[in-house]
Design an enzyme around this catalytic site. Structure first.
Site, PDB file in Angstrom:
ATOM      1  CG  ASN A   1      10.631  -2.377  -6.814  1.00 25.75           C
ATOM      2  OD1 ASN A   1      10.288  -2.361  -5.636  1.00 25.75           O
ATOM      3  ND2 ASN A   1       9.862  -2.857  -7.771  1.00 25.75           N
ATOM      4  CE1 TYR A   2       6.533  -1.859 -10.495  1.00 25.38           C
ATOM      5  CE2 TYR A   2       5.566   0.188 -11.250  1.00 25.38           C
ATOM      6  CZ  TYR A   2       5.731  -1.173 -11.378  1.00 25.38           C
ATOM      7  OH  TYR A   2       5.096  -1.840 -12.395  1.00 25.38           O
TER       8      TYR A   2
ATOM      9  N   GLY B   1       4.056  10.972  -0.399  1.00 26.24           N
ATOM     10  CA  GLY B   1       4.767  12.253  -0.298  1.00 26.24           C
ATOM     11  C   GLY B   1       6.156  12.074   0.292  1.00 26.24           C
TER      12      GLY B   1
ATOM     13  CB  VAL C   1       7.384   3.161  -3.581  1.00 29.25           C
ATOM     14  CG1 VAL C   1       7.064   2.391  -2.300  1.00 29.25           C
ATOM     15  CG2 VAL C   1       6.518   4.414  -3.656  1.00 29.25           C
TER      16      VAL C   1
ATOM     17  CG  ASP D   1     -19.566  19.060   0.380  1.00 29.75           C
ATOM     18  OD1 ASP D   1     -19.111  18.795  -0.755  1.00 29.75           O
ATOM     19  OD2 ASP D   1     -18.887  19.606   1.264  1.00 29.75           O
TER      20      ASP D   1
ATOM     21  CD  GLU E   1       1.251  -1.715   3.506  1.00 26.65           C
ATOM     22  OE1 GLU E   1       0.551  -2.604   4.005  1.00 26.65           O
ATOM     23  OE2 GLU E   1       1.999  -1.933   2.531  1.00 26.65           O
TER      24      GLU E   1
ATOM     25  CG  PHE F   1      -1.965  -1.067   1.247  1.00 28.93           C
ATOM     26  CD1 PHE F   1      -1.633  -2.412   1.246  1.00 28.93           C
ATOM     27  CD2 PHE F   1      -3.305  -0.712   1.267  1.00 28.93           C
ATOM     28  CE1 PHE F   1      -2.627  -3.392   1.249  1.00 28.93           C
ATOM     29  CE2 PHE F   1      -4.306  -1.678   1.274  1.00 28.93           C
ATOM     30  CZ  PHE F   1      -3.957  -3.029   1.262  1.00 28.93           C
ATOM     31  CG  ASP F   2       3.397   1.677  -3.291  1.00 29.71           C
ATOM     32  OD1 ASP F   2       3.823   0.845  -2.471  1.00 29.71           O
ATOM     33  OD2 ASP F   2       3.517   1.537  -4.510  1.00 29.71           O
TER      34      ASP F   2
END
Ligand SMILES: [Cu+2]
Length: 621
Positions: free
Chosen positions: A360-361, A284, A358, A561, A280, A276-277
């Site tokens: 490797n990616y 940012g 992140v 809203d 986790e 979960f980039d």
């Protein structure tokens, strides 16, 4: 940090997971006239490694006090960049790990070993629930600047307690030889680079067409505010378009709230892989400083990001956000053959982007604003595949060979974007628009008919939907209280791009934690605490949080809203051409005005000034 320290909230083992702006209440922002600034507050997530305890704090910057302090039991906030670095050092220093290296690979010196932190997930064990864990993947470089991902240390899986920063054990699942080949992509390591590219220069002699004041941007008719935080990375706020004399609001806030990368290989060394980039790792926090590398052409304006280290020190990410203008081909054209005179306009778009690494990616996040009112979001996926080793002669079933004895497992990337609409104010509804073929009938004698069917979505459950190719399904966000020139509610159409469904079974652990992948579209009534599609703390969670939990109440969503959540998935079946570095893949969506304006808002774009010498030859747009 100093305010929390003075209040006695910081111990020697406290980590600052994130410190971000506590965004002021929406009604205050709506009522803001530019004079009385709202109270300035920070929202901090702290984690005490010794106590294995997470706290949330709201701090008043104006008054220098801690306004709230709340223990959040049983959660693991996202891993910090410092923990990535410390985890690698801990593994390399571990006796058990070094012993495994010697036995499996005859490696005595660890200086060429790379250790990538990987989130541990939650498979129901006591350990998964009670400890702050990482399950790193390890690789071996040939030399200190080599691409180590080409040589995975497949059989060895250390398990790290991030609280004690110790290797608990090293799991061994068999022996795989190192893949025989090395392969690199760096400019100084690729021989015979092509020689036939002439320079392509973009010059803007009069400067750019945008005006920047702090983090506020005005560009042609667009106005917006750029935000950035450790978790979501780049955010857009208060997006407006000037229509005549009126600044008309479209989006209050837009952000990537979560993403998950599940891998599809069930073998022992691969089956725990999912990331979960956002929740986790922190998109940012993983942002690139584009000072070190930005390949945009033209006049670039950068924005810095202000984050914290895990010890609470200010962390400046210089040039985290890049903004520039791009030529985008034809905006519109018509040649009236009777007049023999073409009218053509070139499209200019404003690009606001950031890139995160992140491990490797790489993910690039690109917002595009167009002159015709279109808003596009595009994710660019590049970087290096998560690679594994296979036995000589083996053809993997759950992935693809990219080089001899080196393979990449099949995987997917699911993104979730939260679009908090304020279309001419916050009284909005969402329609699902399906195209319906006409039955043959007296009215449809030639059987050529089809029409659209717009269903105004009344509750959260009614809104949950998948894309439908059969009905060319799209969505429309409308303001039922404001009619356009043809007496229809003003609206913006949501046009999905590529997408996918999850291929892992619903029983997969990651799917319980990533409930947002169950539907492509979700609509909720705005609630300030509903921010992240998989909930506040997906790391090592047992699941069920976020969109799945909130929408169980099936709240009404009509003429209120609304927040529109879109999940989009890229199914990545790797190929040798994705190695050693992946050519960029693209995925995203488009927002198009649909009855928002009275006519083409780009009708007033003038012809572009062209200085063309005879030597340049013909003209082609
Ligand atoms: Cu991929």
């Amino acid at each position: 940090m100093s305010i929390l320290k003075a209040a006695g909230k910081v111990t020697p083992t406290t980590r600052f997971v994130s410190v971000s702006l506590q965004e002021p209440p929406k009604d205050l922002v709506h009522a803001f006239t530019g004079l009385n600034l709202p109270a300035r507050q920070a929202f901090a997530v702290l984690f005490d490694n010794a106590a294995n305890a997470c706290h949330e704090a709201v701090v008043s910057i104006d008054r220098g006090i801690v306004e709230s302090w709340c223990h959040i039991p049983g959660v693991q906030p996202m891993m910090t960049v410092d923990e990535q670095v410390e985890c690698e050092a801990a593994v390399l220093a571990s006796e058990a790990f070094r012993d495994s290296l010697v036995r499996h690979y005859g490696i005595h010196d660890t200086k060429l070993v790379m250790v990538d932190i990987w989130s541990a997930g939650n498979y129901g064990s006591e350990e998964d629930c009670a400890h702050r864990l990482a399950r790193p993947l390890c690789f071996l470089r040939c030399d200190p600047t080599d691409n180590g991902y080409a040589r995975p240390l497949e059989g060895i899986r250390p398990v790290v307690d991030l609280n004690s920063m110790q290797v608990i054990r090293v799991e061994e699942h068999g022996h795989w030889p190192l893949p025989p080949g090395a392969c690199n992509y760096a400019a100084d390591r690729v021989a015979d680079q092509r020689q036939d590219i002439k320079p392509l220069e973009i010059t803007q002699a009069d400067g750019p067409s945008f005006v920047v004041e702090g983090y506020q941007v005005a560009w042609q008719n667009w106005k917006f505010v750029i935000g950035f935080n450790a978790r979501e990375g780049l955010t857009l706020h208060h997006l407006r378009y000037r229509d005549g004399n009126e600044d008309r609001s479209i989006l209050y806030r837009a952000s990537l709230t979560e993403m998950v990368v599940p891998y599809g290989d069930p073998t022992e060394t691969q089956r725990r892989k999912n990331a979960f980039d956002v929740g986790e790792y922190g998109m940012g926090m993983c942002a690139n400083s584009l000072e070190l590398g930005c390949d945009c052409l033209g006049f670039i304006r950068y924005f810095d990001a202000h984050l914290t280290t895990s010890r609470g020190e200010p962390l400046l990410v210089k040039n985290a956000v890049c903004m520039h203008e791009e030529d985008f081909g034809i905006l519109w054209k018509h040649t009236d053959r009777r007049l023999g005179k073409p009218e053509v306009r070139r499209s200019r778009r404003l690009v606001v982007s950031s890139v995160s690494t992140v491990e490797n990616y790489e993910y690039g996040f690109f917002w595009y604003l167009y002159q015709d009112g279109n808003i596009q979001f595009e994710v660019k996926l590049t970087g290096i595949l998560s690679l594994g080793a296979v036995q000589p002669g083996e053809t993997p079933k759950y992935g693809a060979l990219v080089a001899p004895q080196l393979y990449a497992p099949n995987h997917q990337h699911f993104f979730n974007v939260r679009l908090d609409f304020d279309l001419d104010g916050s009284n909005n509804s969402v329609q699902q628009v399906d195209v319906v073929p006409g039955e043959r009938s007296p009215e449809n004698a030639f059987a050529n008919a089809f029409h659209t069917q717009a269903t105004t979505l009344s509750t959260e459950c009614a809104a949950q939907a998948h894309l439908s190719l059969e009905t060319a399904r799209s969505w429309k966000i409308i303001n039922p209280g404001r009619l356009n020139a043809v007496d229809q509610p003003v609206g913006y159409r949501f046009l999905p791009g590529d997408n996918s469904v999850p291929f892992a079974s619903p029983h997969a652990s990651w799917r319980k934690r990533a409930g947002f992948v169950e539907h492509h579209v979700w609509v909720t009534p705005f609630h300030p605490e509903e921010r992240f599609a998989a909930g506040e703390y997906p790391n090592q969670s047992s699941g069920g949080d976020g969109l799945v939990r909130w929408t169980a109440a099936d709240r009404p969503i009509e003429a209120t809203d609304v927040v529109f959540w879109y999940t989009f998935g890229h199914t990545h079946l790797p190929r040798p051409e994705d190695y050693p570095v992946m050519p960029t893949a693209y995925i995203g969506f488009l927002l198009k005005p649909a009855g928002f304006f009275a006519r083409n808002p780009a009708n007033d774009v003038p012809p572009s000034a062209r200085k063309q010498s005879a030597a340049e030859g013909g003209c082609c747009h």
